[in-house]
Design an enzyme around this catalytic site. Structure first.
Site, PDB file in Angstrom:
ATOM      1  N   ARG A  32     -53.655  82.472 -54.001  1.00  0.00           N
ATOM      2  CA  ARG A  32     -54.018  82.968 -52.670  1.00  0.00           C
ATOM      3  C   ARG A  32     -53.235  82.298 -51.529  1.00  0.00           C
ATOM      4  O   ARG A  32     -52.769  82.999 -50.626  1.00  0.00           O
ATOM      5  CB  ARG A  32     -55.533  82.849 -52.432  1.00  0.00           C
ATOM      6  CG  ARG A  32     -56.376  83.625 -53.475  1.00  0.00           C
ATOM      7  CD  ARG A  32     -57.830  83.788 -53.075  1.00  0.00           C
ATOM      8  NE  ARG A  32     -57.944  84.673 -51.935  1.00  0.00           N
ATOM      9  CZ  ARG A  32     -58.151  84.277 -50.717  1.00  0.00           C
ATOM     10  NH1 ARG A  32     -58.339  83.003 -50.455  1.00  0.00           N
ATOM     11  NH2 ARG A  32     -58.199  85.147 -49.731  1.00  0.00           N
ATOM     12  N   TYR A  38     -61.058  85.930 -56.706  1.00  0.00           N
ATOM     13  CA  TYR A  38     -59.606  86.115 -56.666  1.00  0.00           C
ATOM     14  C   TYR A  38     -58.885  84.804 -56.975  1.00  0.00           C
ATOM     15  O   TYR A  38     -57.835  84.512 -56.411  1.00  0.00           O
ATOM     16  CB  TYR A  38     -59.169  86.725 -55.319  1.00  0.00           C
ATOM     17  CG  TYR A  38     -59.937  87.989 -54.994  1.00  0.00           C
ATOM     18  CD1 TYR A  38     -59.750  89.130 -55.766  1.00  0.00           C
ATOM     19  CD2 TYR A  38     -60.883  88.031 -53.971  1.00  0.00           C
ATOM     20  CE1 TYR A  38     -60.481  90.292 -55.507  1.00  0.00           C
ATOM     21  CE2 TYR A  38     -61.609  89.188 -53.709  1.00  0.00           C
ATOM     22  CZ  TYR A  38     -61.401  90.310 -54.479  1.00  0.00           C
ATOM     23  OH  TYR A  38     -62.124  91.455 -54.227  1.00  0.00           O
ATOM     24  N   GLY A  49     -65.904  94.189 -49.089  1.00  0.00           N
ATOM     25  CA  GLY A  49     -65.089  93.758 -47.960  1.00  0.00           C
ATOM     26  C   GLY A  49     -65.663  92.670 -47.087  1.00  0.00           C
ATOM     27  O   GLY A  49     -64.932  92.087 -46.270  1.00  0.00           O
ATOM     28  N   CYS A  54     -41.878  75.511 -59.988  1.00  0.00           N
ATOM     29  CA  CYS A  54     -40.560  75.324 -59.374  1.00  0.00           C
ATOM     30  C   CYS A  54     -40.261  76.373 -58.320  1.00  0.00           C
ATOM     31  O   CYS A  54     -39.351  77.192 -58.484  1.00  0.00           O
ATOM     32  CB  CYS A  54     -39.511  75.299 -60.458  1.00  0.00           C
ATOM     33  SG  CYS A  54     -39.832  73.932 -61.563  1.00  0.00           S
ATOM     34  N   TYR A  58     -51.160  85.071 -49.657  1.00  0.00           N
ATOM     35  CA  TYR A  58     -51.768  85.559 -48.403  1.00  0.00           C
ATOM     36  C   TYR A  58     -51.826  84.480 -47.330  1.00  0.00           C
ATOM     37  O   TYR A  58     -52.590  84.628 -46.363  1.00  0.00           O
ATOM     38  CB  TYR A  58     -53.210  86.029 -48.640  1.00  0.00           C
ATOM     39  CG  TYR A  58     -53.440  86.882 -49.855  1.00  0.00           C
ATOM     40  CD1 TYR A  58     -52.961  88.189 -49.921  1.00  0.00           C
ATOM     41  CD2 TYR A  58     -54.166  86.388 -50.935  1.00  0.00           C
ATOM     42  CE1 TYR A  58     -53.197  88.969 -51.036  1.00  0.00           C
ATOM     43  CE2 TYR A  58     -54.411  87.173 -52.057  1.00  0.00           C
ATOM     44  CZ  TYR A  58     -53.910  88.455 -52.090  1.00  0.00           C
ATOM     45  OH  TYR A  58     -54.154  89.230 -53.198  1.00  0.00           O
ATOM     46  N   GLY A 112     -67.448  91.872 -53.776  1.00  0.00           N
ATOM     47  CA  GLY A 112     -66.845  90.960 -54.746  1.00  0.00           C
ATOM     48  C   GLY A 112     -66.869  89.548 -54.202  1.00  0.00           C
ATOM     49  O   GLY A 112     -67.635  88.684 -54.629  1.00  0.00           O
ATOM     50  N   ARG A 113     -66.037  89.337 -53.157  1.00  0.00           N
ATOM     51  CA  ARG A 113     -65.877  88.004 -52.588  1.00  0.00           C
ATOM     52  C   ARG A 113     -67.211  87.417 -52.115  1.00  0.00           C
ATOM     53  O   ARG A 113     -67.487  86.230 -52.312  1.00  0.00           O
ATOM     54  CB  ARG A 113     -64.915  88.093 -51.412  1.00  0.00           C
ATOM     55  CG  ARG A 113     -64.413  86.773 -50.908  1.00  0.00           C
ATOM     56  CD  ARG A 113     -63.596  86.954 -49.632  1.00  0.00           C
ATOM     57  NE  ARG A 113     -62.603  87.986 -49.685  1.00  0.00           N
ATOM     58  CZ  ARG A 113     -61.314  87.792 -49.960  1.00  0.00           C
ATOM     59  NH1 ARG A 113     -60.867  86.587 -50.200  1.00  0.00           N
ATOM     60  NH2 ARG A 113     -60.469  88.800 -49.985  1.00  0.00           N
TER      61      ARG A 113
HETATM   62  N1  LLP Z   1     -64.063  97.920 -53.824  1.00  0.00           N
HETATM   63  C1  LLP Z   1     -62.759  98.241 -53.862  1.00  0.00           C
HETATM   64  C2  LLP Z   1     -62.370  99.631 -54.055  1.00  0.00           C
HETATM   65  C3  LLP Z   1     -61.789  97.236 -53.705  1.00  0.00           C
HETATM   66  O1  LLP Z   1     -60.495  97.558 -53.731  1.00  0.00           O
HETATM   67  C4  LLP Z   1     -62.197  95.890 -53.502  1.00  0.00           C
HETATM   68  C5  LLP Z   1     -61.225  94.826 -53.328  1.00  0.00           C
HETATM   69  C6  LLP Z   1     -63.573  95.610 -53.498  1.00  0.00           C
HETATM   70  C7  LLP Z   1     -64.477  96.650 -53.645  1.00  0.00           C
HETATM   71  C8  LLP Z   1     -64.118  94.224 -53.313  1.00  0.00           C
HETATM   72  O2  LLP Z   1     -63.805  93.716 -52.065  1.00  0.00           O
HETATM   73  P1  LLP Z   1     -64.441  92.322 -51.570  1.00  0.00           P
HETATM   74  O3  LLP Z   1     -65.933  92.528 -51.390  1.00  0.00           O
HETATM   75  O4  LLP Z   1     -64.165  91.308 -52.616  1.00  0.00           O
HETATM   76  O5  LLP Z   1     -63.743  92.044 -50.311  1.00  0.00           O
HETATM   77  N2  LLP Z   1     -56.847  89.347 -53.880  1.00  0.00           N
HETATM   78  C9  LLP Z   1     -57.238  89.439 -52.492  1.00  0.00           C
HETATM   79  C10 LLP Z   1     -58.360  90.419 -52.281  1.00  0.00           C
HETATM   80  C11 LLP Z   1     -58.043  91.825 -52.770  1.00  0.00           C
HETATM   81  C12 LLP Z   1     -59.197  92.788 -52.634  1.00  0.00           C
HETATM   82  C13 LLP Z   1     -58.902  94.059 -53.325  1.00  0.00           C
HETATM   83  N3  LLP Z   1     -59.957  95.018 -53.320  1.00  0.00           N
HETATM   84  C14 LLP Z   1     -57.599  88.040 -51.998  1.00  0.00           C
HETATM   85  O6  LLP Z   1     -57.487  87.081 -52.753  1.00  0.00           O
HETATM   86  O7  LLP Z   1     -57.957  87.873 -50.837  1.00  0.00           O
END
Ligand code: LLP
Length: 428
Positions: A321, A382, A246, A353, A325, A283-284
């Site tokens: 994205r 993402y 997150g 389109c 979003y 992740g991000r």
């Molecule tokens: N763990 C779980 C259970 C998750 O659902 C997620 C992301 C993560 C970890 C990793 O979160 P991060 O560290 O990347 O914030 N597609 C969207 C983001 C969706 C995130 C979904 N879950 C975007 O492009 O902003």
């Protein structure tokens, strides 16, 4: 911090590079659009994140969230550094295993795991299955019982804390579909502990993505700690707290979000003195700034009324994205003009389109012309994973750079591939 910089290009003028490779060389060889990832940035982000928790006196599992960028070469780069993997489907578990992540470092999350996926995860021997509901707990118990194995589970809690850059990526609020409520945690944990086929090892939470303040995370983690203490008070074992991912990244010149170090300091303060292993699912924070989407200008279409469209060969199907979003991605010309060159306000759009295929409106950029290359920055997370073939466009390729070397790590399919993938119904 990333490794996309202006350096003198082949003709001496400054040009955007990924590490030692001019992006124009990749565009010429692979075509556009294309994602380009930096190994050095992935490695750096991983190390900064992992080192931030070095002071925690108990084991720490950092399970990179495969959903952010699941390219096998990206995963293998991180696996070599010791990364685990947070997965949400059989496909992601298979990707992690194929990239060399040991099963003992794989976490399986997700609200809708099927029986087949749970069985697969048990057979693979993943480290932890994050159970998100009572029916999932029951199903997993039945499957583990049939297989005569013990399933290692963590209970995912919904701490009822809202956080995240956009409503669609907020997961920790009571009304969201994720996790069990706090009021149910003790009963469900005790049920799991009493079941011979289940071994509850702890609690998990993940309250959202692109979080740029520590407050909501801290509130959720305090709840995790007090729940763990309550469960322990009842004689239940809580060995691990999985605090999810997150952490946000800067997409533009906004006040810098908390660094992994700030985040870790907060976590260590909240958990101080608790004898518990920690797990994280970033992740991000690892992948976003390690990638760009390269695109070429097809047309500059100026309307007499004033709007000026920069029509690119990348569309919403390649980077969704902004459409999904309202996300902001900086757009950088790969060969920037000298300082003082004229600038224009552009609506930057793709060829799909739909009006939604608009990356941004009124973006001030140096004057660009047909054939020029641009890079969408901070597109490593993402980005490619959410791409599609909408409008019968070929799936966007991916390239990984390391120093002066680069490799296509997901080729662009051919039109023959596309057509051959759909057998005709026998009656046609
Ligand atoms: N763990 C779980 C259970 C998750 O659902 C997620 C992301 C993560 C970890 C990793 O979160 P991060 O560290 O990347 O914030 N597609 C969207 C983001 C969706 C995130 C979904 N879950 C975007 O492009 O902003």
């Amino acid at each position: 911090m990333n490794h996309f910089d202006l350096r003198p290009g082949p003709n001496g003028a400054p040009e955007l590079h990924c590490e030692g490779v001019p992006l124009s060389a990749i565009a010429d060889a692979v075509g556009t659009p294309a994602y380009v990832y930096s190994t050095a940035t992935l490695e750096r982000h991983w190390r900064v994140y992992a080192e931030a928790f070095a002071a925690w006196p108990h084991p720490v599992l950092i399970a990179y969230a495969v959903k952010a960028n699941g390219n096998l070469s990206v995963l293998a780069t991180l696996a070599r550094l010791g990364a685990g993997a947070d997965t949400v489907s059989e496909g992601e578990i298979r990707r992690a295993l194929a990239a060399g992540v040991p099963p003992g470092r794989i976490v399986f999350s997700g609200v809708g795991k099927t029986a087949a996926e749970l069985a697969f995860a048990l057979e693979a021997g993943v480290a932890e299955i994050n159970v998100e509901s009572e029916p999932e707990l029951d199903l997993l118990a039945r499957i583990a019982d049939d297989k005569d194995v013990a399933a290692t589970v963590a209970l995912r809690i919904n701490p009822d804390v809202g956080a995240g850059g956009h409503a669609k990526i907020t997961t920790g609020q009571g009304a969201s579909k994720f996790g069990v409520s706090i009021s149910e945690t003790e009963r469900l944990y005790a049920r799991a502990a009493a079941h011979r086929a289940l071994t509850p090892v702890g609690l998990a939470c993940h309250i959202g993505s692109q979080i740029t303040e520590l407050g909501p995370l801290e509130a959720a983690f305090r709840q995790m700690r007090s729940l763990a203490e309550r469960l322990r008070g009842q004689g239940l074992q809580v060995r691990r707290l999985d605090l999810g991912g997150g952490l946000g990244v800067p997409y533009f010149d906004q006040p810098a979000p908390p660094s992994p170090r700030d985040y870790a300091d907060m976590v260590l303060r909240v958990m101080d003195g608790l004898d518990v292993e920690l797990a994280f699912e970033p992740g991000r924070a690892i992948a976003a700034n390690a990638g760009v989407l390269l695109a070429r200008v097809i047309y500059v279409h100026a309307r007499p009324e004033g709007r000026r469209f920069l029509v690119l060969d990348a569309g919403m199907n390649d980077l969704i994205r902004p459409a999904m979003y309202d996300a902001f991605h900086a757009i950088a010309p790969v060969r920037p003009p000298p300082p003082g060159a004229p600038e224009r306000l552009y609506d930057v759009v793709g060829p799909v389109c739909e009006t939604g295929d608009t990356f941004t409106r009124d973006r001030r950029l140096p004057e660009l012309k047909s054939g020029d290359l641009v890079a969408f920055l901070t597109a490593g997370a993402y980005g490619a994973v959410m791409s599609s073939t909408y409008n019968a466009r070929l799936l966007v390729p991916e390239v990984l750079v390391k120093g002066d070397r680069w490799a296509v790590v997901r080729p662009r399919p051919t039109y023959d591939n596309m057509l051959a993938g759909e057998p005709r119904a026998p009656w046609l």
